[in-house]
Design a protein around this motif. Structure first.
Motif, PDB file in Angstrom:
ATOM      1  N   ARG A 144      10.971 -37.410  82.495  1.00 42.45           N
ATOM      2  CA  ARG A 144       9.564 -37.811  82.538  1.00 42.45           C
ATOM      3  C   ARG A 144       8.658 -36.717  81.986  1.00 42.45           C
ATOM      4  NH1 ARG A 144       8.272 -42.450  84.274  1.00 42.45           N
ATOM      5  NH2 ARG A 144       9.860 -43.747  85.256  1.00 42.45           N
ATOM      6  N   LYS A 174       4.169 -43.126  82.697  1.00 40.66           N
ATOM      7  CA  LYS A 174       5.049 -41.979  82.471  1.00 40.66           C
ATOM      8  C   LYS A 174       5.252 -41.144  83.727  1.00 40.66           C
ATOM      9  CE  LYS A 174       3.360 -41.780  77.704  1.00 40.66           C
ATOM     10  NZ  LYS A 174       2.619 -40.972  76.702  1.00 40.66           N
ATOM     11  N   ASP A 222       9.264 -47.283  83.208  1.00 39.28           N
ATOM     12  CA  ASP A 222       8.640 -47.043  81.913  1.00 39.28           C
ATOM     13  C   ASP A 222       9.189 -47.970  80.820  1.00 39.28           C
ATOM     14  OD1 ASP A 222      10.520 -44.562  82.711  1.00 39.28           O
ATOM     15  OD2 ASP A 222      10.945 -45.132  80.635  1.00 39.28           O
TER      16      ASP A 222
END
Length: 855
Positions: free
Chosen positions: A515, A488, A481
Motif C-alpha cells: 500500500r 489506497k 483497491d
C-alpha cells in the motif's frame, strides 16, 4: 521448610474448606450423605450392568473413588462415581476384547481405569484444563444420544428374554431381535413392562421418591409372585443374584504390555469424556452455589480417584449430574457429604446385598430403558436442528459414529467440530465501517449502505490473524483497491483481533509495503497488547510504520485525513469524517461552500447555471436559498426551485435547499449564509426597467451587507475558463482576496493575473512590490501560474482594460479597510466595475467582518 500456599492448595485442597466445617454443617452433610447413598444404590447396579461388569463393581466405584475425588477436587458439591456415559463408553471399548463379566474383562477395565487416572492427573499437573473445551456441547449431546440407543439395544435380550450374544454391534442386535421376534418370553417381558410403568409413574407423580428404587421394588415383587405361581423353570425369569456384602476388595490391574496397548486408545477417549463430564457438572453446580471452580484441580482430583479405583475394585468414574444435584439440593455444605455417602453405602450394602437375589434381569433392563430415555436431550437436539446446519451435521455424525463404534464416534464428532471451527476461524468476518457522526472520530458502526470515504477504507476484522486465516484476510484487503483503486489506504479496527501469529505479521507487513507503493498505507486502531507485542518484537511495527497504530480513544480518521489526496477530497460528496467539514482540504487549502440565491426580478434568476458549474468543478455541495415574498404565488415559488434542482440533477451536483418567506429578503439570505457558514454567495445582476443602473436595488443591498464573499454574475455570464484577474495593492484584504482566488484557480487549473494601479509615469511602491513577489512565490508553490501587470489611470477603467487585455473572465476585487462601504456602493470602484463588467465579479471580504470600501 514452609511450603508455598499455592502448592499446599494443590496437594491438600481439602485444607481450604476444612475450616468451614461446623456442627451445623456436619448435620447437614450427614443428611445429604444418607440421601446420596440411597440414590447411588440402584444406579451403581444399573451402571455396572451397562459396563458389562458384575453389579457390585458399580457400588465399589461409588465408594473409594468418590471419597478421593471429593478430598482432592475443587468443587464442594461434585459427587463422583459410575455414570451412564462412562459405563457405555467402557463397554463399547472393551467388550470386543474379552467376554463381559469374565476375570479377563474385569482386568482390562481395571487397567483402563488406571491409565485414565494417570492421564487425568498428568493433564491436571500440566495445567491443561482447557482441553475439555475442545469437546463441544453438541458432541456431548450426540454421544449421549448414541450411548442411550446402545444402552437400550444392549438390554433387549434381558427385557424380552431372547438369546442374543453379548458384544454384538448395534445393527446386528436389531437384526437378531427381528429374527427371534416370535420367541419373545411373555413373562420376562411382562416384568420389564411393569418395571417401566412403575418407574415412569413414580417419576411423574412422586418425584421426591427415587424412581429407580420404586421400579426395582415393584419389578422384583411382580417377578417373585410370577415365579411362585408358575415356577422359575416355566417363566424363565432370571435374577441378578446376591451381591457380596462388605468393603470393596483390593484389586490389581493387568500390567501386561498387551493389556496396556489394548486399553491405551480407549483410555485417552474416556479421559477426555470423563473430564468434560466432571468439569461441566462442577461448573453447572457452581453457578448456583457461587463457588469458584479450578479446572486443573478438578483434573487432579478425578485422576487420583480413578487411580485409587483401579486398586479398590472400581472402574472409571466421573462426576454424576444426578447425584451432584441431589447432593446440593439436600443441603450439603462441604465435600464431607460425599464421604458420608460412601460410608452409608457400605452400611446399606451389608444390609441389602442378599436381597439382590430377588432382582430380576428384566427389571434391571426396564430401569436401563428409563435411563436411556432420560439421556436423550430432545430439547437441545431440536434446538440444534433449527438453528445450525453445521452443528446438526456434527450431532448426527457423532450419533451415527457412536452407534457403529463408540470410540470412533466421539473422535469423529470432535474432529468434525474442530474442522468446522477451523474453517470458520480461517474466514473471519471483515466488515466495512464508517465513523459515528457524534462520536468524535473514535467510534465506528457498520457501513450497511452508508457512504464511505473514496480513499480510506475502514474495516473491522472479527477474528485472529493466524496462519489459517492469512489467505482470506490478505485477499479481502487486496480486493479493496481492486474494487476501488482510489482506496489506497486501509484502517483496520482491530478490537476483535485477539491473536496474530508470525504468518499474520508477515502478511500485514507485506500488505503495508504494497500500500505504501500505491501511495497509501495500512493502519490499525485499537490493536490489543498481545498482537502489538508480537509485531513490535518481530520488528514488524517498523515495517508497517510507527505511526500506523492508533490506541483506544484516539482519533485515527482525524489524523489520516491529512494523508488523503486533496484533489479527490475537493470533489468528494461523501465527507464522512469530521475533518471533511473543517473547511480545509488535506493540503491546507480552504474548502468552499457555495450559497446560491434563487432570485426573482430584483435578485436575478440567471446565476444558477454558473453556480452549478462552479459547484461541479470544485466538487462541493450547492446550498440554495429562496425567499418567498408576500403575495408570490406558491406555484411560481416552487417553479423557481424546481428549475434549479433539475439543472443540478443533470449536472450531478448535490444540493441543499433553504426555504424562507417574508419581506426582509436581504436579512433572510444573509441569515442562511451565516447558518451554513457559506464562503461564497452567488447572486445575479440585472438592469431594472427604466433605470440606468445595472444592479437592482435589492441585489445591491445583498452584496453590500453580505457576511461573506460575493460572486455577482451578469445576465449572460458564464463560468470562467481562461484566467482570473485579481486587484492587488499588498494590503491585508488584497492578500486575502488573492488567497481565495488561488483556492478557485488551483482545482480549475487556471492562471492568475495580479493587477496593481500606479500613478502616471510612476513605479510600483516598494512595499507593494515586495508583497507582489511574495504572492507570486505563493502561487508557484501551489502550482498555479501567476503574473503581475500594472496600469495607470482611473482604477475602474484600468481593471476592466486589464481584464480585456489578459483575457480574464473573472475579476476579483476586495473590500478595503480605509473607509466605510456604505449601503449602496454608489461611487465606489466596486460598484462601477460591477455595473460595467461583462464577466462575473468576485467581491472578497464580508461586511460584518471588515466594514470596508473597495480598492
Amino acid at each position: 521448610m514452609k511450603l508455598p500456599s499455592g502448592l499446599v492448595a494443590k496437594l491438600f485442597p481439602f485444607l481450604l474448606w476444612w475450616p468451614q466445617v461446623t456442627r451445623q454443617s456436619l448435620r447437614e452433610d450427614l443428611l445429604a450423605g444418607l440421601t446420596g447413598a440411597l440414590i447411588v444404590l440402584p444406579q451403581g447396579v444399573a451402571f455396572a450392568t451397562i459396563a458389562g461388569l458384575p453389579p457390585e463393581y458399580g457400588l465399589y466405584a461409588a465408594m473409594m473413588p468418590a471419597i478421593v475425588a471429593a478430598l482432592f477436587g475443587s468443587s464442594w458439591h461434585l459427587v463422583s462415581g459410575p455414570t451412564t456415559a462412562i459405563s457405555i463408553a467402557i463397554y463399547g471399548a472393551i467388550h470386543h476384547l474379552a467376554e463381559p463379566g469374565t476375570p479377563q474383562y474385569v482386568g482390562l477395565i481395571l487397567t483402563l481405569t488406571l491409565q485414565v487416572g494417570i492421564f487425568q492427573l498428568a493433564l491436571g499437573m500440566a495445567r491443561m484444563g482447557a482441553l475439555v473445551n475442545f469437546i463441544s456441547h453438541t458432541v456431548v449431546i450426540g454421544f449421549t444420544t448414541g450411548a442411550a440407543v446402545l444402552i437400550a439395544a444392549s438390554q433387549i435380550r434381558a427385557f424380552f428374554g431372547v438369546e442374543i450374544a453379548r458384544g454384538l454391534p448395534f445393527y446386528e442386535i436389531l437384526h437378531q431381535f427381528a429374527l427371534q421376534f416370535d420367541r419373545i418370553n411373555p413373562w420376562v417381558t411382562a416384568v420389564g413392562l411393569v418395571t417401566l410403568a412403575a418407574g415412569m409413574t413414580t417419576r411423574r407423580w412422586w418425584k421426591k421418591f427415587p424412581y429407580m428404587i420404586a421400579a426395582m421394588l415393584v419389578g422384583s415383587l411382580v417377578a417373585f409372585a410370577i415365579n411362585e405361581l408358575m415356577g422359575q423353570s416355566a417363566t424363565g425369569i432370571k435374577t441378578v443374584g446376591a451381591l457380596p456384602a462388605g468393603l470393596p476388595p483390593l484389586s490389581l490391574p493387568d500390567f501386561s504390555l498387551a493389556a496396556l496397548k489394548m486399553t491405551f486408545g480407549p483410555a485417552l477417549v474416556i479421559t477426555m469424556l470423563a473430564l468434560t463430564e466432571a468439569v461441566s457438572i462442577a461448573r453447572a453446580i457452581a453457578v448456583r452455589s457461587e463457588q469458584r471452580i479450578d479446572g486443573n484441580q478438578e483434573f487432579i482430583g478425578q485422576g487420583l480417584s480413578n487411580i485409587a479405583g483401579a486398586f479398590f475394585s472400581g472402574y472409571a468414574s466421573s462426576g454424576s449430574f444426578n447425584r451432584s444435584g441431589v447432593n446440593y439440593e439436600a443441603g450439603a455444605r462441604t465435600p464431607l457429604a460425599t464421604v458420608f455417602a460412601s460410608v452409608f453405602l457400605v452400611l446399606i450394602l451389608l444390609a441389602v446385598a442378599p436381597l439382590a437375589a430377588y432382582l430380576p434381569n428384566a427389571a434391571m433392563a426396564g430401569i436401563l430403558f428409563l435411563v436411556a430415555w432420560g439421556l436423550i436431550d430432545f430439547h437441545h437436539i431440536g434446538l440444534i436442528w433449527k438453528t445450525s446446519r453445521q452443528e446438526s451435521a456434527i450431532l448426527w455424525i457423532t450419533i451415527l459414529g457412536t452407534l457403529l463404534d463408540l470410540e470412533a464416534g466421539i473422535i469423529a464428532g470432535v474432529l468434525v467440530s474442530l474442522l468446522l471451527y477451523l474453517n470458520r476461524t480461517s474466514r473471519p468476518g471483515i466488515e466495512p465501517l464508517v465513523p459515528v457522526d457524534d462520536a468524535g472520530g473514535y467510534h465506528f458502526i457498520e457501513a450497511r449502505g452508508k457512504a464511505e470515504c473514496p480513499q480510506l477504507r475502514i474495516v473491522r476484522i472479527n477474528g485472529s490473524a493466524y496462519f489459517g486465516a492469512v489467505n482470506h484476510i490478505q485477499s479481502a484487503l487486496q480486493q479493496i483497491d481492486v474494487d476501488n483503486p482510489r482506496q489506497k489506504s486501509v484502517l483496520v479496527v482491530s478490537l476483535g483481533m485477539n491473536f496474530v501469529d508470525i504468518a499474520g505479521a508477515e502478511m500485514f507487513a507485506q500488505e503495508a509495503r504494497r500500500r505504501k507503493r500505491l501511495g497509501g498505507g495500512l493502519y490499525f486502531y485499537r490493536l490489543k497488547d498481545e498482537p502489538y507485542r508480537l509485531l513490535r518484537d518481530g520488528n514488524y511495527v517498523h515495517e508497517i510504520g510507527e505511526g500506523a497504530f492508533f490506541p483506544v480513544k484516539s482519533k485515527p480518521t482525524e489524523a489520516l485525513y491529512w494523508t488523503l489526496d486533496p484533489e479527490v477530497c475537493r470533489h468528494c460528496k461523501a465527507r464522512i469524517f469530521a475533518a471533511c467539514h473543517s473547511g480545509q482540504l488535506p493540503d491546507g487549502d480552504r474548502r468552499l461552500r457555495l450559497l446560491l440565491v434563487a432570485g426573482d426580478e430584483d435578485t436575478a434568476r440567471h446565476p444558477g447555471a454558473t453556480a452549478i458549474a462552479l459547484a461541479r468543478s470544485l466538487g462541493v455541495t450547492l446550498d440554495i436559498v429562496a425567499v418567498r415574498r408576500p403575495g408570490e404565488d406558491e406555484d411560481h415559488y416552487d417553479e423557481r426551485l424546481s428549475a434549479i434542482q433539475r439543472e443540478a440533477i443533470i449536472a450531478d451536483v448535490p444540493t441543499e435547499f433553504h426555504r424562507r418567506q417574508g419581506r426582509e429578503l436581504t436579512a433572510s439570505i444573509h441569515g442562511v449564509a451565516l447558518e451554513t457558514d457559506a464562503k461564497l454567495l452567488v447572486v445575479g445582476r440585472c438592469k431594472m426597467p427604466g433605470s440606468s443602473r445595472a444592479v437592482a436595488p435589492e441585489a445591491r443591498r445583498i452584496v453590500a451587507e453580505a457576511p461573506c464573499n460575493v460572486l455577482v454574475v451578469p445576465a449572460d455570464g458564464r463560468l470562467w475558463s481562461r484566467r482570473i484577474l485579481v486587484a492587488f495593492d499588498g494590503s491585508r484584504p488584497a492578500r486575502a482576496a488573492f488567497e481565495f482566488a488561488l483556492q478557485i484557480a488551483k482545482p480549475m487549473r487556471l492562471p492568475v493575473t495580479l493587477f496593481s494601479a500606479v500613478a502616471p509615469g510612476g513605479d510600483l511602491p516598494q512595499p507593494i512590490a515586495e508583497e507582489v513577489e511574495l504572492a507570486l512565490a505563493a502561487a508557484k508553490l501551489e502550482g498555479v501560474s501567476a503574473e503581475h501587470v500594472t496600469r495607470s489611470g482611473r482604477i475602474a477603467d484600468s481593471i476592466l482594460a486589464a481584464a480585456a487585455d489578459t483575457g480574464a473572465d473573472l475579476i476579483v476585487l476586495y473590500r478595503h479597510t480605509r473607509s466605510s462601504l456604505g449601503r449602496t456602493l454608489t461611487g465606489s470602484v466596486s460598484n462601477e466595475v460591477l455595473e460595467r463588467a461583462e464577466v462575473p465579479v468576485l467581491l472578497c471580504g464580508g461586511e460584518q467582518r471588515v466594514g470596508s470600501d473597495t480598492g
